[in-house]
Write an enzyme that holds these catalytic residues in place. Structure first.
Site, PDB file in Angstrom:
ATOM      1  N   GLU A  97       0.813  -1.049   0.038  1.00  0.00           N
ATOM      2  CA  GLU A  97      -0.068   0.016   0.106  1.00  0.00           C
ATOM      3  C   GLU A  97       0.918   1.322   0.099  1.00  0.00           C
ATOM      4  O   GLU A  97       0.442   2.238   0.729  1.00  0.00           O
ATOM      5  CB  GLU A  97      -1.024   0.071   1.176  1.00  0.00           C
ATOM      6  CG  GLU A  97      -1.958  -1.095   1.210  1.00  0.00           C
ATOM      7  CD  GLU A  97      -2.746  -1.095   2.369  1.00  0.00           C
ATOM      8  OE1 GLU A  97      -4.111  -1.607   2.402  1.00  0.00           O
ATOM      9  OE2 GLU A  97      -2.419  -1.017   3.767  1.00  0.00           O
TER      10      GLU A  97
HETATM   11  C1  TNX Z   1      -4.407  -4.128   4.496  1.00  0.00           C
HETATM   12  S1  TNX Z   1      -2.736  -6.647   4.299  1.00  0.00           S
HETATM   13  C2  TNX Z   1      -3.197  -3.928   5.132  1.00  0.00           C
HETATM   14  C3  TNX Z   1      -3.253  -3.304   6.515  1.00  0.00           C
HETATM   15  C4  TNX Z   1      -4.522  -3.373   7.152  1.00  0.00           C
HETATM   16  C5  TNX Z   1      -5.457  -4.500   6.781  1.00  0.00           C
HETATM   17  C6  TNX Z   1      -6.506  -4.497   7.396  1.00  0.00           C
HETATM   18  C7  TNX Z   1      -1.776  -5.371   4.357  1.00  0.00           C
HETATM   19  C8  TNX Z   1      -0.545  -5.794   3.719  1.00  0.00           C
HETATM   20  N1  TNX Z   1      -2.037  -4.075   4.391  1.00  0.00           N
HETATM   21  O1  TNX Z   1      -2.376  -2.055   6.585  1.00  0.00           O
HETATM   22  O2  TNX Z   1      -4.232  -3.348   8.589  1.00  0.00           O
HETATM   23  O3  TNX Z   1      -5.618  -4.377   5.302  1.00  0.00           O
HETATM   24  O4  TNX Z   1      -7.363  -5.603   7.236  1.00  0.00           O
END
Ligand code: TNX
Length: 481
Positions: free
Chosen positions: A296
């Site tokens: 992300e």
């Molecule tokens: C996605 S999974 C994210 C996290 C959040 C999560 C909540 C991932 C690599 N990144 O930053 O906490 O979703 O479900």
């Protein structure tokens, strides 16, 4: 052994009908491994009230733990007849797993912390067991909400009962920095000072972290530390202005958004910082893996992301560790042995994942719609998210890791992440973790052919009373209990 309730189900079970072992009050444990013997005796003494001395040699021990020359890495053999229980394994890990199976073969009252009535029976027969996957993991996000060392130790104890062998700690994110870095002290002081919702937060000292690592190692659990880079870094950016592109520190963040922060990829200070952090974290890590996040990074351009990863991944290799990243790291040039952790949940193929597979990465499976422990069970769950759907115990259990990805993917194993945006208490951890984590442990350990929901739910239900005796909460999923 016909009706045994062992989770994960062993690869092979051959019951000896009508045969039962009863642990005698004056029983002796003979063990080739002092630590395995001490662990077993320590687990049995509170509820049995028996002395159970552990010795290296004895003519007629009640229980024997033997190291032998053959067998799979983490495998074991367990033979129970009327007079004795014998566990054989090639490795100390195998002996430990044989011990965990033995504890589950005893009456559930063995998990009580005070003396209970016997008899302490074990059904006769033979078990031959070894794991399907070498990597069987759980993840705890201590950044969104901070949980102190004792909570983590208790989590490790429970994981290890189900033969989970890796605990990934998500140690940094926008809301908090959770491991003290001596060369950058503001990370702990200022970066660790809050959490989601604005509570006090916290940060592991290096001594506390080392205690977690050692406690886990005694239970054959390897800690995988994650420093999430270059996004998910607001806590670090808040602590040190020089890590920001404009040189200005942002305020601390206590919300639950993602994707808004990035280290200044073009600044040299960023690489000094990353190098120092990775060096200190690697020094605290006896295990092979350093997780550098990479997910992300929506505030980092693709060009910057690739340039950043081109500099940072070789740092991990140079520290003698293997890179792990979320699967968005796939397009970045790989270092030897890299693991890409797949957390997708969409039916269409993910291009970053395909890039990782094409480069030969090993893939760690964390499909968000199966194993994300932070998803609600149902619409009625009091905590949890739902962006990847609702995950009942059956949904977490009923899938085959071999069928998820294209056939050329090299699957390292399965890991169940517990993100903590909505989890502020130990009760919250318990509710989301049990009974789904034991279900996922069976997905990762047991042969697919030995797994079946109808039989599993009966075995799993038998663990409810054990959790209650141990003070562990769980969701009373109506499909199970
Ligand atoms: C996605 S999974 C994210 C996290 C959040 C999560 C909540 C991932 C690599 N990144 O930053 O906490 O979703 O479900």
């Amino acid at each position: 052994m016909n009706d045994i309730t062992v989770v994960p189900v062993p690869a092979r079970v051959e019951p000896a009908s009508g045969v039962t072992f009863v642990l005698p009050a004056d029983g002796v444990i003979r063990s080739d491994s002092a630590s395995a013997g001490a662990f077993l005796a320590g687990a049995l003494r509170p509820a049995t009230g028996f002395a159970l001395p552990v010795v290296a040699d004895h003519p007629a021990p009640a229980i024997e733990l033997r190291l032998v020359a053959t067998g799979a890495d983490e495998g074991y053999e367990l033979d129970v007849d009327a007079g004795s229980v014998v566990v054989r394994a090639r490795t100390a890990a195998g002996l430990f797993y044989g011990v965990q199976t033995l504890l589950q073969l005893l009456p559930s009252s063995v998990d009580a912390t005070t003396v209970q009535d016997g008899p302490w029976t074990v059904p006769g027969g033979r078990i031959r067991d070894e794991p399907r996957f070498a990597y069987r993991g759980a993840m705890l996000d201590v950044s969104r909400h901070f949980f102190g060392p004792d909570v983590v130790l208790r989590f490790v104890d429970e994981l290890s009962r189900y033969k989970i062998n890796f605990l990934h700690l998500h140690l940094s994110d926008d809301q908090g920095w959770r491991i003290a870095i001596e060369s950058w002290p503001e990370l702990a002081r200022s970066g660790g000072a809050t959490q989601v919702g604005g509570g006090a937060g916290g940060c592991f000292s290096q001594a506390e972290y080392a205690r977690i690592v050692a406690h886990a190692a005694e239970r054959h659990v390897t800690i995988v530390p994650e420093i999430d880079l270059p996004g998910h870094t607001n806590a670090a950016l808040h602590a040190y202005p020089q890590l920001n592109a404009d040189g200005t520190a942002p305020p601390a963040y206590t919300g639950v958004d993602v994707g808004f922060s990035t280290l200044a990829v073009g600044r040299e200070a960023t690489y000094t910082f990353v190098q120092d952090v990775l060096r200190e974290v690697a020094a605290l890590t006896p295990g092979p893996y350093l997780h550098i996040g990479g997910d992300e990074a929506q505030s980092t351009s693709t060009e910057d992301y690739l340039a950043f990863m081109d500099r940072v991944q070789p740092m991990v290799t140079a520290l003698g560790k293997t890179v792990v990243g979320w699967h968005q790291i796939g397009p970045a040039r790989r270092e030897p042995g890299r693991i890409a952790q797949y957390w997708g949940h969409k039916p269409e193929p993910d291009e970053d994942l395909l890039a990782a597979i094409a480069q030969g990465d090993r893939i760690l499976l964390s499909p968000a719609d199966r194993v994300y422990l932070d998803m609600k069970y149902t619409v009625d769950s009091p905590i949890g998210l739902d962006w990847a759907g609702h995950i009942t115990t059956r949904t977490a259990y009923d899938w085959d890791p071999a069928a998820l990805l294209p056939g050329d993917a090299d699957v390292a194993g399965v890991e169940a992440p517990l993100w903590t945006e909505t989890v502020a208490t130990v009760d919250g951890i318990d509710l989301l973790t049990f009974p789904r984590l034991p279900a996922i442990a069976e997905v990762a350990w047991s042969p697919q052919a030995a797994r079946d929901w109808a039989a599993f739910r009966v075995r799993l239900a038998a663990h409810g009373p054990r959790w209650t005796l141990r003070g562990v909460g769980f969701h009373p999923d109506p499909e199970v209990f």
